[in-house]
Design a protein around this motif. Structure first.
Motif, PDB file in Angstrom:
ATOM      1  N   GLU A  52      22.473 129.836 -24.091  1.00 40.83           N
ATOM      2  CA  GLU A  52      23.196 129.035 -25.378  1.00 40.83           C
ATOM      3  C   GLU A  52      24.722 128.944 -25.053  1.00 40.83           C
ATOM      4  O   GLU A  52      25.086 129.662 -24.208  1.00 40.83           O
ATOM      5  N   SER A 115      22.364 131.040 -36.111  1.00 44.45           N
ATOM      6  CA  SER A 115      22.382 129.907 -34.901  1.00 44.45           C
ATOM      7  C   SER A 115      21.123 130.523 -33.996  1.00 44.45           C
ATOM      8  O   SER A 115      21.083 131.548 -34.105  1.00 44.45           O
ATOM      9  N   ARG A 116      20.934 129.600 -33.174  1.00 48.85           N
ATOM     10  CA  ARG A 116      20.083 130.134 -32.161  1.00 48.85           C
ATOM     11  C   ARG A 116      20.528 131.173 -31.439  1.00 48.85           C
ATOM     12  O   ARG A 116      19.854 132.304 -31.276  1.00 48.85           O
ATOM     13  N   SER A 119      20.352 134.390 -33.346  1.00 49.19           N
ATOM     14  CA  SER A 119      19.140 134.958 -33.325  1.00 49.19           C
ATOM     15  C   SER A 119      18.807 135.480 -32.112  1.00 49.19           C
ATOM     16  O   SER A 119      18.084 136.600 -32.174  1.00 49.19           O
ATOM     17  N   LEU A 120      19.071 135.087 -31.020  1.00 48.30           N
ATOM     18  CA  LEU A 120      18.659 135.561 -29.697  1.00 48.30           C
ATOM     19  C   LEU A 120      19.497 136.612 -29.544  1.00 48.30           C
ATOM     20  O   LEU A 120      18.714 137.793 -29.008  1.00 48.30           O
TER      21      LEU A 120
END
Length: 183
Positions: A52, A115-116, A119-120
């Motif tokens: 990311e 956001s991704r 979240s990760l």
């Protein structure tokens, strides 16, 4: 460094055991193997997080953490061996202080969302907590050094803080839990 693997499918684990770094064998469902697996899973998810967009300094720090986790797995793989030191824990304490300094104080609970990347980071945090529990469980039946447990405790805190930083980096903020939200 030990022997390099040239053959991956050895079939020696077909009986439900696996080899440790000291040459001994243990059951694949032993507390030691659970701890090793949870640390490996955490490292894999950190690799996914690194796909990311994030600040370059954070990326470098996470890559260093991946190397630490590989060492932590090595320490777990060789009973009585020490790789993770107090200095590793202190480095995480420093990162926690640095990243937390620019964040607003929390007044509400936050949800693992946004956001991704954030979240990760939350997924990494929860896997890290599981890895920590596995190391604690292992320590109840076999000798385990303190630093790996402390390292995982600090790392889960850092992943929480980094999730907040990553949400801000993506142009958002914390996703707050709403007590009065209709369900």
């Amino acid at each position: 460094m030990g022997n390099r693997l040239s053959k991956i499918a050895t079939r020696t684990g077909d009986d439900g055991t696996t080899g440790l770094g000291d040459g001994s064998r243990t059951d694949k469902d032993s507390p030691r193997v659970h701890a090793m697996g949870d640390v490996d899973e955490l490292n894999s998810h950190l690799g996914l997080l690194l796909c990311e967009d994030m600040p370059p300094a954070m990326r470098e720090q996470l890559v260093s953490i991946q190397h630490d986790l590989f060492d932590l797995g090595g320490e777990l793989c060789i009973p009585g061996y020490t790789l993770i030191q107090e200095a590793h824990v202190a480095r995480l304490d420093g990162l926690l202080a640095d990243y937390n300094a620019d964040l607003p104080a929390l007044k509400d609970f936050i949800l693992p969302a946004g956001s991704r990347a954030a979240s990760l980071a939350h997924v990494c945090r929860t896997i890290c907590r599981r890895a920590e529990r596995s190391v604690v469980s292992l320590g109840r039946v076999e000798a385990v050094n303190e630093a790996p447990r402390q390292y995982l405790n600090r790392l889960s805190d850092l992943m929480f803080v980094l999730s907040r930083v990553l949400n801000r980096y993506a142009g958002g903020g914390d996703v707050l839990w709403e007590r009065e939200r209709s369900r």
